[in-house]
Motif scaffolding. Structure first.
Motif, mmCIF file in Angstrom:
data_model
loop_
_atom_site.group_PDB
_atom_site.id
_atom_site.type_symbol
_atom_site.label_atom_id
_atom_site.label_comp_id
_atom_site.label_asym_id
_atom_site.label_seq_id
_atom_site.Cartn_x
_atom_site.Cartn_y
_atom_site.Cartn_z
ATOM 1 N N LEU A 15 0.830 -1.208 0.000
ATOM 2 C CA LEU A 15 0.000 0.000 0.000
ATOM 3 C C LEU A 15 0.868 1.262 0.000
ATOM 4 O O LEU A 15 0.571 2.226 -0.709
ATOM 5 N N TYR A 72 6.665 -4.246 -6.195
ATOM 6 C CA TYR A 72 6.572 -4.874 -4.876
ATOM 7 C C TYR A 72 6.859 -6.372 -4.972
ATOM 8 O O TYR A 72 7.659 -6.911 -4.210
ATOM 9 N N TYR A 122 9.957 -10.393 -4.160
ATOM 10 C CA TYR A 122 9.666 -11.778 -3.787
ATOM 11 C C TYR A 122 10.074 -12.739 -4.898
ATOM 12 O O TYR A 122 10.604 -13.816 -4.645
ATOM 13 N N LYS A 150 -4.739 -11.550 -5.325
ATOM 14 C CA LYS A 150 -5.407 -11.132 -4.092
ATOM 15 C C LYS A 150 -4.998 -9.722 -3.689
ATOM 16 O O LYS A 150 -5.648 -9.108 -2.842
ATOM 17 N N PRO A 193 -7.160 -5.917 -5.372
ATOM 18 C CA PRO A 193 -8.130 -4.973 -4.796
ATOM 19 C C PRO A 193 -7.497 -3.773 -4.108
ATOM 20 O O PRO A 193 -8.185 -2.778 -3.884
ATOM 21 N N TYR A 194 -6.188 -3.828 -3.792
ATOM 22 C CA TYR A 194 -5.520 -2.645 -3.266
ATOM 23 C C TYR A 194 -5.642 -1.482 -4.255
ATOM 24 O O TYR A 194 -5.616 -0.325 -3.870
ATOM 25 N N LEU A 236 -13.212 -4.836 -6.517
ATOM 26 C CA LEU A 236 -13.540 -4.156 -5.260
ATOM 27 C C LEU A 236 -14.038 -2.735 -5.531
ATOM 28 O O LEU A 236 -14.978 -2.259 -4.888
ATOM 29 N N LEU A 240 -19.756 -6.225 -1.108
ATOM 30 C CA LEU A 240 -18.436 -6.618 -0.613
ATOM 31 C C LEU A 240 -18.340 -8.128 -0.468
ATOM 32 O O LEU A 240 -17.324 -8.739 -0.816
ATOM 33 N N VAL A 241 -19.412 -8.751 0.056
ATOM 34 C CA VAL A 241 -19.397 -10.208 0.203
ATOM 35 C C VAL A 241 -19.283 -10.869 -1.171
ATOM 36 O O VAL A 241 -18.519 -11.831 -1.347
ATOM 37 N N ALA A 266 -17.927 -9.620 -3.926
ATOM 38 C CA ALA A 266 -16.547 -9.447 -4.409
ATOM 39 C C ALA A 266 -15.603 -10.403 -3.677
ATOM 40 O O ALA A 266 -14.754 -11.045 -4.293
ATOM 41 N N GLY A 267 -15.779 -10.504 -2.353
ATOM 42 C CA GLY A 267 -14.922 -11.391 -1.565
ATOM 43 C C GLY A 267 -15.041 -12.833 -2.019
ATOM 44 O O GLY A 267 -14.040 -13.542 -2.151
ATOM 45 N N PHE A 304 -13.282 -13.439 -5.377
ATOM 46 C CA PHE A 304 -11.835 -13.517 -5.187
ATOM 47 C C PHE A 304 -11.437 -14.851 -4.560
ATOM 48 O O PHE A 304 -10.466 -15.481 -4.971
ATOM 49 N N LEU A 305 -12.219 -15.269 -3.548
ATOM 50 C CA LEU A 305 -11.909 -16.533 -2.876
ATOM 51 C C LEU A 305 -11.988 -17.690 -3.872
ATOM 52 O O LEU A 305 -11.106 -18.553 -3.914
ATOM 53 N N ALA A 328 -9.021 -17.574 -6.237
ATOM 54 C CA ALA A 328 -7.780 -17.977 -5.565
ATOM 55 C C ALA A 328 -7.742 -19.490 -5.361
ATOM 56 O O ALA A 328 -6.713 -20.131 -5.603
ATOM 57 N N LEU A 329 -8.876 -20.072 -4.931
ATOM 58 C CA LEU A 329 -8.887 -21.507 -4.658
ATOM 59 C C LEU A 329 -8.704 -22.313 -5.943
ATOM 60 O O LEU A 329 -7.958 -23.288 -5.974
#
Lengths: 219, 219
Positions: free
Chosen positions: B67, B97, B101, B157, B160-161, B171, B188-189, B191-192, B195-196, B199-200
């Protein structure tokens, strides 16, 4: 505003950053231990449920989780402070990552350790507590340090839910002072000063844990 | 005022409409991060003052929150007269960023190749370039494929930043709906959950790829 004033102004948020981190650990550590061990010990449906909880916290986008809990909990009648919600969400997210280290650390132990415990007549909880966990936690300590750094860095998010951490302070200062280079460089430096020593400690730990003849591998 | 399922479902198409933007941003950022990370690692391996400097840059990036980098680029670049769209800035921030890594991923991938490989290449009098292209790189790719996939999920993930820079990803769309209707929970739920799910699914794919690569490597 001199560079020094900007730097001091941002450091005023250090207390909040530290508080969210510490409070987050209160959620992260028990979650990592309980769910990491549970995932290691359970099978079948129980393991599926444990994995489901871990994956929810670990695989969700943490920024969205934070907003969901910040906006949605009051709607269902639960009012928590922004601090508590942030610590819970960031902590459980970090705990989800750490739980995988706990589980992997336990799984990586040679089965002979558990069998030796059983041969000595120790109960299963005693074997876990006295033989398996100490070795697994030591072996995984560098991973936990990395997760701690991730947690400290994730606290920057709390600036989005009105907590005055270092990031929030930087944005406040930016409103009264047009000096983005100094302000945001200072913000990056502030985090670096906090996180880099932890990273160095983690590296030292890693070298020690991996050292040949260290106690955990010497037997 | 609880959770309105009908309203949640009605917000799905709008939010899902931005899934392309999210995936695109994640993919481009991942490629950018891999390119910068590979460059960093090559310079670091070469050693000397440049190598030490880059090593420090990598540590610095890894000790600071994403951020803070997004704010830094978003506010500092215009100060020097560089005006870019918020999406470009966001992709730059994520690339920079995560390059810290991915440099470590490349390092581990190269370190894992047995020394005999590059020695054999030299014994066959391959040039350094040919050795890297024909001997080292193919083996490195097998080593880094799975970690790279995991970092793609991390970057996904982190997209959304970019909502804080007003990039219209998922987001951002969810917040658009929220501010029009004064209902935050449902969008929000939704969108969440999207994303979940992403990702899975991708993590699962990476795990399968990893198992296949391990099987190939064992031959």
């Amino acid at each position: 505003m001199s560079l020094f004033d900007i730097w001091l102004g941002i450091l005023q948020g250090l207390g909040t950053t530290a508080a969210v981190t510490a409070y987050g650990l209160v959620f992260a550590v028990p979650f990592a231990l309980v769910f990491g061990i549970a995932q290691y010990l359970t099978q079948g449906v129980a393991r599926l449920l444990v994995t489901g909880v871990i994956e929810f916290w670990r695989s969700s986008a943490v920024i969205i989780l934070l907003f969901i809990f910040y906006y949605a909990l009051p709607v269902v009648g639960i009012t928590l402070s922004a601090m508590t919600v942030s610590a819970m969400v960031l902590g459980l997210n970090a705990g989800g990552y750490a739980s995988q280290a706990v589980r992997a650390g336990l799984q990586a132990l040679p089965p002979g350790q558990r069998e030796a415990g059983a041969a000595l007549g120790l109960s299963r909880p005693a074997i876990l507590l006295l033989i398996e966990l100490p070795q697994a936690l030591v072996a995984m300590s560098p991973t936990f340090v990395n997760t701690l750094i991730q947690l400290v860095k994730a606290t920057a998010l709390v600036s989005l839910v009105t907590l005055t951490d270092m990031t929030f302070r930087a944005k406040e200062i930016a409103q009264v002072e047009y000096n983005p280079v100094a302000i945001y460089t200072a913000l990056l430096l502030a985090f670096f000063v906090v996180c880099y020593p932890i990273a160095l400690a983690g590296r030292w730990l890693e070298a020690r844990v991996a050292a040949p003849g260290s106690r955990s591998r010497g037997i | 005022m609880g959770f309105d399922l009908a309203f949640a479902l009605s917000s799905v198409p709008t939010i899902l409409g931005a899934v392309g933007t999210t995936l695109c941003v994640a993919l481009v950022s991942c490629i950018g991060a891999a390119a910068i990370g590979f460059f960093f690692e090559m310079v670091r391996r070469a050693g000397g003052i440049a190598g030490l400097t880059v090593g420090f840059v990598i540590d610095f990036i890894r000790s600071t929150p994403v951020l803070a980098w997004l704010y830094f680029l978003y506010f500092v670049l215009p100060f020097y007269g560089i005006r870019l769209g918020s999406m470009t800035v966001g992709v730059m921030g994520l690339s920079l960023y995560y390059s810290g890594y991915l440099a470590e991923v490349f390092k581990a991938g190269i370190d894992a190749i047995p020394k005999g490989q590059s020695e054999a290449a030299r014994a066959l009098s391959l040039s350094r370039r040919d050795a890297v292209i024909h001997v080292i790189a193919p083996q490195m790719l097998r080593n880094i494929a799975a970690p790279l996939g995991n970092y793609f999920v991390s970057i996904l993930k982190a997209t959304p930043y970019l909502a804080v820079l007003a990039v219209p990803e998922m987001l951002g769309r969810a917040f658009d709906i929220a501010s029009e209707t004064y209902r935050y929970t449902e969008p929000l739920v939704v969108a969440g959950l999207i994303f979940l799910a992403l990702a899975l699914v991708i993590s699962h794919g990476v795990k399968r790829l990893e198992r296949r690569l391990l099987a190939v490597g064992a031959r």
